[in-house]
Every structure is written in C-alpha cells, then in structure tokens.
Scaffold this motif. Structure first.
Motif, PDB file in Angstrom:
ATOM      1  N   LEU B  40       0.831  -1.199   0.000  1.00 13.47           N
ATOM      2  CA  LEU B  40       0.000   0.000   0.000  1.00 13.47           C
ATOM      3  C   LEU B  40       0.865   1.248   0.000  1.00 13.47           C
ATOM      4  CD1 LEU B  40      -2.800  -0.943   2.528  1.00 13.47           C
ATOM      5  CD2 LEU B  40      -2.829  -1.075   0.057  1.00 13.47           C
ATOM      6  N   VAL B  41       0.443   2.230  -0.773  1.00 11.27           N
ATOM      7  CA  VAL B  41       1.146   3.513  -0.809  1.00 11.27           C
ATOM      8  C   VAL B  41       0.152   4.623  -0.483  1.00 11.27           C
ATOM      9  CG1 VAL B  41       2.927   2.817  -2.440  1.00 11.27           C
ATOM     10  CG2 VAL B  41       0.797   3.730  -3.298  1.00 11.27           C
ATOM     11  N   PRO B  42       0.623   5.730   0.114  1.00 13.96           N
ATOM     12  CA  PRO B  42      -0.267   6.858   0.378  1.00 13.96           C
ATOM     13  C   PRO B  42      -0.756   7.492  -0.918  1.00 13.96           C
ATOM     14  CG  PRO B  42       1.775   7.068   1.594  1.00 13.96           C
ATOM     15  CD  PRO B  42       1.960   5.955   0.642  1.00 13.96           C
ATOM     16  N   GLY B  43      -1.827   8.250  -0.808  1.00 16.21           N
ATOM     17  CA  GLY B  43      -2.455   8.825  -1.993  1.00 16.21           C
ATOM     18  C   GLY B  43      -1.558   9.733  -2.792  1.00 16.21           C
ATOM     19  N   VAL B  44      -0.717  10.539  -2.113  1.00 10.62           N
ATOM     20  CA  VAL B  44       0.153  11.472  -2.842  1.00 10.62           C
ATOM     21  C   VAL B  44       1.148  10.718  -3.719  1.00 10.62           C
ATOM     22  CG1 VAL B  44       0.095  13.594  -1.511  1.00 10.62           C
ATOM     23  CG2 VAL B  44       1.439  11.675  -0.661  1.00 10.62           C
ATOM     24  N   ILE B  45       1.660   9.596  -3.199  1.00  6.77           N
ATOM     25  CA  ILE B  45       2.631   8.820  -3.967  1.00  6.77           C
ATOM     26  C   ILE B  45       1.925   8.068  -5.088  1.00  6.77           C
ATOM     27  CG2 ILE B  45       4.259   6.896  -3.823  1.00  6.77           C
ATOM     28  CD1 ILE B  45       5.054   7.885  -1.095  1.00  6.77           C
ATOM     29  N   TYR B  46       0.711   7.614  -4.823  1.00  9.06           N
ATOM     30  CA  TYR B  46      -0.053   6.893  -5.856  1.00  9.06           C
ATOM     31  C   TYR B  46      -0.267   7.779  -7.084  1.00  9.06           C
ATOM     32  CZ  TYR B  46      -3.896   4.532  -8.171  1.00  9.06           C
ATOM     33  OH  TYR B  46      -4.688   3.934  -9.100  1.00  9.06           O
ATOM     34  N   ASP B  47      -0.584   9.066  -6.853  1.00 11.13           N
ATOM     35  CA  ASP B  47      -0.803   9.972  -7.984  1.00 11.13           C
ATOM     36  C   ASP B  47       0.460  10.098  -8.839  1.00 11.13           C
ATOM     37  OD1 ASP B  47      -3.273  10.326  -6.989  1.00 11.13           O
ATOM     38  OD2 ASP B  47      -2.876  12.256  -6.030  1.00 11.13           O
ATOM     39  N   GLU B  48       1.617  10.201  -8.162  1.00 13.42           N
ATOM     40  CA  GLU B  48       2.882  10.303  -8.893  1.00 13.42           C
ATOM     41  C   GLU B  48       3.174   9.018  -9.661  1.00 13.42           C
ATOM     42  OE1 GLU B  48       5.126  12.777  -8.996  1.00 13.42           O
ATOM     43  OE2 GLU B  48       4.378  14.178  -7.477  1.00 13.42           O
ATOM     44  N   LEU B  49       2.847   7.885  -9.024  1.00 14.09           N
ATOM     45  CA  LEU B  49       3.125   6.591  -9.666  1.00 14.09           C
ATOM     46  C   LEU B  49       2.282   6.407 -10.921  1.00 14.09           C
ATOM     47  CD1 LEU B  49       3.445   4.131  -6.674  1.00 14.09           C
ATOM     48  CD2 LEU B  49       5.184   4.675  -8.336  1.00 14.09           C
ATOM     49  N   VAL B  50       1.039   6.882 -10.864  1.00 13.79           N
ATOM     50  CA  VAL B  50       0.177   6.770 -12.047  1.00 13.79           C
ATOM     51  C   VAL B  50       0.766   7.588 -13.192  1.00 13.79           C
ATOM     52  CG1 VAL B  50      -2.091   7.384 -12.961  1.00 13.79           C
ATOM     53  CG2 VAL B  50      -1.912   6.230 -10.777  1.00 13.79           C
ATOM     54  N   ALA B  51       1.321   8.772 -12.862  1.00 16.49           N
ATOM     55  CA  ALA B  51       1.930   9.606 -13.896  1.00 16.49           C
ATOM     56  C   ALA B  51       3.174   8.941 -14.479  1.00 16.49           C
ATOM     57  CB  ALA B  51       2.286  10.969 -13.307  1.00 16.49           C
ATOM     58  N   LEU B  52       3.893   8.179 -13.650  1.00 12.51           N
ATOM     59  CA  LEU B  52       5.135   7.561 -14.116  1.00 12.51           C
ATOM     60  C   LEU B  52       4.900   6.228 -14.817  1.00 12.51           C
ATOM     61  CD1 LEU B  52       7.467   8.147 -11.059  1.00 12.51           C
ATOM     62  CD2 LEU B  52       7.875   8.976 -13.341  1.00 12.51           C
ATOM     63  N   TYR B  53       4.081   5.363 -14.201  1.00 14.42           N
ATOM     64  CA  TYR B  53       3.957   3.991 -14.679  1.00 14.42           C
ATOM     65  C   TYR B  53       2.597   3.686 -15.294  1.00 14.42           C
ATOM     66  CZ  TYR B  53       8.193   3.147 -11.944  1.00 14.42           C
ATOM     67  OH  TYR B  53       9.444   3.192 -11.452  1.00 14.42           O
ATOM     68  N   GLY B  54       1.659   4.623 -15.223  1.00 16.00           N
ATOM     69  CA  GLY B  54       0.342   4.391 -15.812  1.00 16.00           C
ATOM     70  C   GLY B  54      -0.444   3.357 -15.026  1.00 16.00           C
ATOM     71  N   ASN B  55      -1.048   2.426 -15.756  1.00 14.17           N
ATOM     72  CA  ASN B  55      -1.951   1.450 -15.140  1.00 14.17           C
ATOM     73  C   ASN B  55      -1.241   0.473 -14.217  1.00 14.17           C
ATOM     74  OD1 ASN B  55      -4.636   1.143 -14.993  1.00 14.17           O
ATOM     75  ND2 ASN B  55      -4.886   0.032 -16.928  1.00 14.17           N
ATOM     76  N   ASP B  56       0.076   0.280 -14.419  1.00 11.48           N
ATOM     77  CA  ASP B  56       0.823  -0.676 -13.613  1.00 11.48           C
ATOM     78  C   ASP B  56       0.852  -0.276 -12.139  1.00 11.48           C
ATOM     79  OD1 ASP B  56       1.233  -1.749 -16.021  1.00 11.48           O
ATOM     80  OD2 ASP B  56       3.404  -1.455 -16.096  1.00 11.48           O
ATOM     81  N   ALA B  57       0.585   1.006 -11.862  1.00 17.05           N
ATOM     82  CA  ALA B  57       0.658   1.481 -10.483  1.00 17.05           C
ATOM     83  C   ALA B  57      -0.398   0.854  -9.593  1.00 17.05           C
ATOM     84  CB  ALA B  57       0.527   3.001 -10.458  1.00 17.05           C
ATOM     85  N   ASN B  58      -1.411   0.201 -10.195  1.00 15.97           N
ATOM     86  CA  ASN B  58      -2.452  -0.431  -9.394  1.00 15.97           C
ATOM     87  C   ASN B  58      -2.024  -1.784  -8.836  1.00 15.97           C
ATOM     88  OD1 ASN B  58      -4.269   1.630  -9.767  1.00 15.97           O
ATOM     89  ND2 ASN B  58      -5.015   0.773 -11.692  1.00 15.97           N
ATOM     90  N   PHE B  59      -0.946  -2.322  -9.344  1.00 16.38           N
ATOM     91  CA  PHE B  59      -0.508  -3.644  -8.885  1.00 16.38           C
ATOM     92  C   PHE B  59       0.941  -3.562  -8.420  1.00 16.38           C
ATOM     93  CE2 PHE B  59      -3.655  -4.063 -12.240  1.00 16.38           C
ATOM     94  CZ  PHE B  59      -4.652  -4.757 -11.574  1.00 16.38           C
ATOM     95  N   ILE B  60       1.122  -3.269  -7.154  1.00 15.28           N
ATOM     96  CA  ILE B  60       2.466  -3.190  -6.595  1.00 15.28           C
ATOM     97  C   ILE B  60       2.625  -4.342  -5.614  1.00 15.28           C
ATOM     98  CG2 ILE B  60       4.131  -1.736  -5.397  1.00 15.28           C
ATOM     99  CD1 ILE B  60       2.322   0.637  -6.117  1.00 15.28           C
ATOM    100  N   GLY B  61       3.631  -5.160  -5.848  1.00 19.32           N
ATOM    101  CA  GLY B  61       3.866  -6.295  -4.969  1.00 19.32           C
ATOM    102  C   GLY B  61       4.948  -5.981  -3.967  1.00 19.32           C
ATOM    103  N   SER B  62       5.073  -6.850  -2.973  1.00 21.79           N
ATOM    104  CA  SER B  62       6.171  -6.693  -2.019  1.00 21.79           C
ATOM    105  C   SER B  62       7.263  -7.689  -2.391  1.00 21.79           C
ATOM    106  CB  SER B  62       5.683  -6.919  -0.601  1.00 21.79           C
ATOM    107  OG  SER B  62       4.891  -8.065  -0.550  1.00 21.79           O
TER     108      SER B  62
END
Lengths: 149, 157
Positions: B40-62
């Motif tokens: 899980l990532v906080p909302g501010v980081i999620y927004d940046e991740l969507v800009a960088l990686y697009g749809n892949d940001a919804n599936f982050i593994g550990s």
C-alpha cells in the motif's frame, strides 16, 4: 583553508566493489536550491537552481538516466553499478541539465590505474567543461518539477 | 462554588484535549487501498506513480529480494543517504519517494542495458517520514518502505 569546489564541477571515481563489479560514484558541486528559501541579504527568495536530469553515456550509448529534483541534497552524490566491467579506452560522457536549461557535459577516456580504479576531476584546468549549450532540448521526459516552481 | 470550579476545570481539560487529538489524527498516514496491490502507498505517492507507470501502479507487490538502506535516525535531514541494492534481475527503473516532503518524488532512475543495482543517492528529508522505493522488475512493480526519523535537538517528531 576553504577548499575550492566550483559549481558544476565533478569528482568521479570508478572502482571495483563486491563481485568485482565496477561502481560509478560521482560527487557534483551544486547548490540544489529549491526556490523556497528566503535570502538573508534581500527580502526575496533565493532563485531555484537544481539539476533535473542526469545521465551517463558509455561509448555513445546511454546506460543510465536519472530524473532528479529539489529533494536531492546539496552537492549530489550519485552512484550506480556497471553491469559489465569497464576497460581502458572506453569513452565516457557525464551529462546533466539544470532547471534553467543549462546543459553541462564532461567527457573522459577511462584509464584504470594499478588498483583497478579510475579517477576524474572535472574542475582541474586541463579538463574544463567541454560545452555549455543553452536551451538544450530536454532529453528525459520527466520535467514535471518545473510546473510546481 | 466548588461545583463551579470543577466545571471550569473540566472545561479547560477537554478544550485542551480536543486540538491535541485532532493534531495526532491528521498525522496518520492515509494509505491508498487498491485491489490487487499487496503493497500500500499513500495517496500522494499513488498519484505520482500513475503519472510515471500508468496502469501498472495499481498492482504493486512486495519483495524480499530488494533492499532499501536508509539510516533509521538522521541528525541532519538535509543529507540522508539512500541505497537500493538486491539481486532481483531485470530492474529497469527505480523511483524514490520521501512521503512527507512538499514534493514527494525525489528521484527516478531509468536503468538501461549496462547499468544496474546497487544505486545510491543522498536526499533531503524535511521531517520524520517514510521513504518509499518502487522498482519495475520483470514481474511488475515492487515496493519497499523504511522510516527515517529526523531528530532536531532531541527526541524527534
């Protein structure tokens, strides 16, 4: 005595780490101002001045690109590992772009010394800044730091 | 007379407690909950991740094959060394976030052919916060987080 370390000069070291892989370590002299600090002399803010993009080319091929920003410390230290070992005679270029679109390039030819290390100081007289091109096109796509400042 | 004093005391106690409680509540991390993501990532980081990686940001593994090395306690938040290492093959990009900075995105490395881990950098950490590392590997995005305590004087906030 205050050591002279001019802005945009570089100290570079390539040496062998664990697994005999060559590690690139660079220390760049740069203020990395984020534009939000107030200056003591005048009432205004200190102008933003930071590195946006950093890249390293080996024999003309980009091997690493880094989009940096205001969160990187002053005098940034950047390090990465080469996948293959470097050898003598390879031409290396280190390039970075500031937020004011100044484009700084250092070129050097790798010569490993007896200990298998290579040092390069970009501030010495023989190896001056090769070229400073204004209004250079942004190479990396990640220039979104500009919009917030 | 006694009752009045007690009332006043109670009023002062509660009025002091309410702002303290709200202050603590605001500091809690609001994680962005996404289905399918085990990290899980906080909302501010999620927004940046969507800009960088697009749809892949919804599936982050550990992962336990990559390591993020940061000092647990930093006396000087202006210089905090961050080291990303590991034996995960085919790491094509590494992104470093400092959650509670004004702009959370600190650096985004694109590792082409010829370069690899470990990578190191020094970042500014304005106050005690989590440092996130998101890497793109052959199996998709993976993330790690570590806390850095910035102590100015003594204690730490």
């Amino acid at each position: 005595m205050k050591r002279k370390f001019k802005k945009n000069s570089i100290r570079l070291l390539i040496n062998a780490g664990a697994n005999k892989q060559h590690i690139f370590k660079a220390l760049i002299a740069h203020p990395m101002e984020d534009g939000t600090r107030r200056s003591k002399a005048s009432s205004g803010f200190i102008a933003a001045d930071y590195i946006e993009n950093f890249m390293v080319l080996l024999d003309g091929v980009i091997i690493i690109e880094a989009a940096l920003g205001v969160n990187v410390s002053r005098n940034p230290f950047i390090s990465f590992t080469f996948k293959d070992q470097v050898f003598d005679g390879q031409h290396m270029q280190v390039i970075w772009i500031e937020n004011n679109q100044h484009y700084i390039t250092y070129g050097c030819v790798i010569e490993l010394n007896g200990e298998g290390a290579f040092r390069f100081n970009g501030h010495s007289e023989e190896q001056e800044i090769v070229e400073v091109i204004n209004d250079a096109p942004p190479v990396c796509k990640l220039n979104r730091f500009k919009e917030t400042h | 007379m006694k009752q009045q004093i007690n009332k006043r005391r109670r009023f002062i106690k509660t009025s002091l407690a309410i702002p303290l409680f709200t202050h603590l509540n605001n500091n809690s991390v609001r994680a962005h909950e996404v289905s399918g993501s085990s990290f899980l990532v906080p909302g501010v980081i999620y927004d940046e991740l969507v800009a960088l990686y697009g749809n892949d940001a919804n599936f982050i593994g550990s992962t336990n094959r990559l390591f993020l090395k940061v000092p647990p306690i930093a006396e000087n938040g202006a210089v905090v060394s961050v080291n990303v290492s590991g034996d995960e093959s085919l790491v094509s990009s590494v992104t470093i976030f400092v959650e509670r900075n004004k702009i959370p995105l600190a650096a985004h490395y694109t590792l082409h052919e010829g370069s690899g881990l470990p990578v190191a950098l020094r970042v500014k950490v304005s106050r005690t916060s989590d440092v996130y590392m998101i890497a793109r590997t052959a199996n998709g995005l993976v993330g790690i987080k570590e806390q850095v305590k910035v102590t100015i004087g003594c204690g730490g906030v």
